[in-house]
Design a protein around this motif. Sequence first.
Motif, short mmCIF file in Angstrom:
data_model
loop_
_atom_site.label_atom_id
_atom_site.label_comp_id
_atom_site.label_asym_id
_atom_site.label_seq_id
_atom_site.Cartn_x
_atom_site.Cartn_y
_atom_site.Cartn_z
N VAL A 1 -36.44 87.98 11.44
CA VAL A 1 -36.44 86.93 10.62
C VAL A 1 -37.87 86.10 10.74
O VAL A 1 -38.23 86.01 11.84
CB VAL A 1 -35.35 85.91 10.70
N GLN A 2 -38.08 85.39 9.75
CA GLN A 2 -39.56 84.63 9.87
C GLN A 2 -39.25 83.10 9.51
O GLN A 2 -40.29 82.42 9.52
CB GLN A 2 -40.31 85.21 8.80
N HIS A 3 -37.95 83.09 9.10
CA HIS A 3 -37.87 81.42 8.67
C HIS A 3 -36.43 81.24 8.95
O HIS A 3 -35.25 82.13 8.84
CB HIS A 3 -38.00 81.33 7.03
N ILE A 4 -36.04 79.71 9.38
CA ILE A 4 -34.64 79.50 9.39
C ILE A 4 -34.62 77.82 8.72
O ILE A 4 -35.42 77.10 8.90
CB ILE A 4 -34.41 79.66 10.96
N SER A 5 -33.67 77.97 7.87
CA SER A 5 -33.03 76.61 7.42
C SER A 5 -31.97 76.19 8.27
O SER A 5 -30.90 76.80 8.40
CB SER A 5 -32.98 76.75 6.03
N ALA A 6 -31.94 75.07 8.58
CA ALA A 6 -30.91 74.57 9.75
C ALA A 6 -30.60 73.14 9.24
O ALA A 6 -31.10 72.26 9.08
CB ALA A 6 -31.40 74.48 10.95
N TYR A 7 -29.14 72.93 9.11
CA TYR A 7 -28.53 71.80 8.55
C TYR A 7 -27.51 71.25 9.35
O TYR A 7 -26.69 72.05 9.80
CB TYR A 7 -27.88 72.11 7.11
#
Length: 363
Positions: free
Chosen positions: A181-187
């Motif tokens: 993976v190249q991107h992580i959205s963390a909430y």
Amino acid sequence: MTLGLYIHVPFCGKKCAYCDFYSVGWTRQRAEDYTEAVLRNIRHYSDKAQTVDTVYFGGGTPSLLTSAQLQSIIKEINGSFALDGAAEITIEANPCTLTPQKLSELRSIGVNRLSVGVQSMRDEELRVLGRVHTAERAEQAVLDAAAAGFGNISCDLMIALPDQTAESLRYSIERMTTLPVQHISAYILKTEEGTPFDCEEIRGRLPDEETAAELYLEMVRLLEERGFAQYEVSNFAKKGFESRHNCRYWKCMDYLGIGPAAHSCYKGKRFAVERDIDGFIAAPFQQVTVTDEAPCGFEEFAMLRLRLREGLSLCDVGEHRAEIMKKLPPLVKEGYAQTDGERVWLTAKGFLMSNSVIEYLIF
């Protein structure tokens, strides 16, 4: 000026217990009628003078649409606008909808970026959230996507979950970042009013504010340690893989939303579509409500820029520069912000308190 297109696909196989996004149940006929309505609306906004360089299918679960339906939408965009040959075309997907065949079809119709709703790599946390996939299924979906030729894959991660510890968060991050993976959205999980999570039982199991802050800062540290630089409050990427579409929102660039509950900032106005799929399907073109007649004034522009790690250029704030510089010293001293005299940006600690820090700086 380029344009981003957001297509809201409001179908879900199952509503997650924490989610308050607009979504409805999927049926074959409803999906077909919805697709026809999207095509009508793309034609309604048609403008060949506009170059579209990002397309984002959000939801809901956009991957519930068939590849043929998605292809017809992309084809209509190409016919109604000047679709950039290097456009970023993203689709959000539930891991359970991503088979090797579906992934191959998505690649063949021009989708080049995936946003996979993983949320956690621990099965017990996924069960609490009401997710229908397991950690193993999510892992396989990402591996299958890479095998199908996707080189731009994002995963969603949620933190401050019921009963979550620093150890369980660390496990999810370590397992997720070993994947291609190249991107992580963390909430940070929030209990939204009216959702099943809006109850005393869940609230009693959530980390307190101080613990949630510690989890957030630990997450930032672990992700950056593994090559995922924080470029926005909730977004992390390897170099060159920042979400081009989402950056439009934070840089006050034009985007046009199509579909029930979609929002737009387009041709000098902000407007929104009603959360009503039946109304969207029935109307010749979507009915919108203008929510801002003059968007992207100083306050909004500065607020959105300060969500980004690159921050706010003081050259862009005109008469407000002196006031901002006057307010900065205590924020810098306490570790909430930094400046080089030309730009102001928030630290990870500042992002945690971004609403109050930004309000202090610019209002």
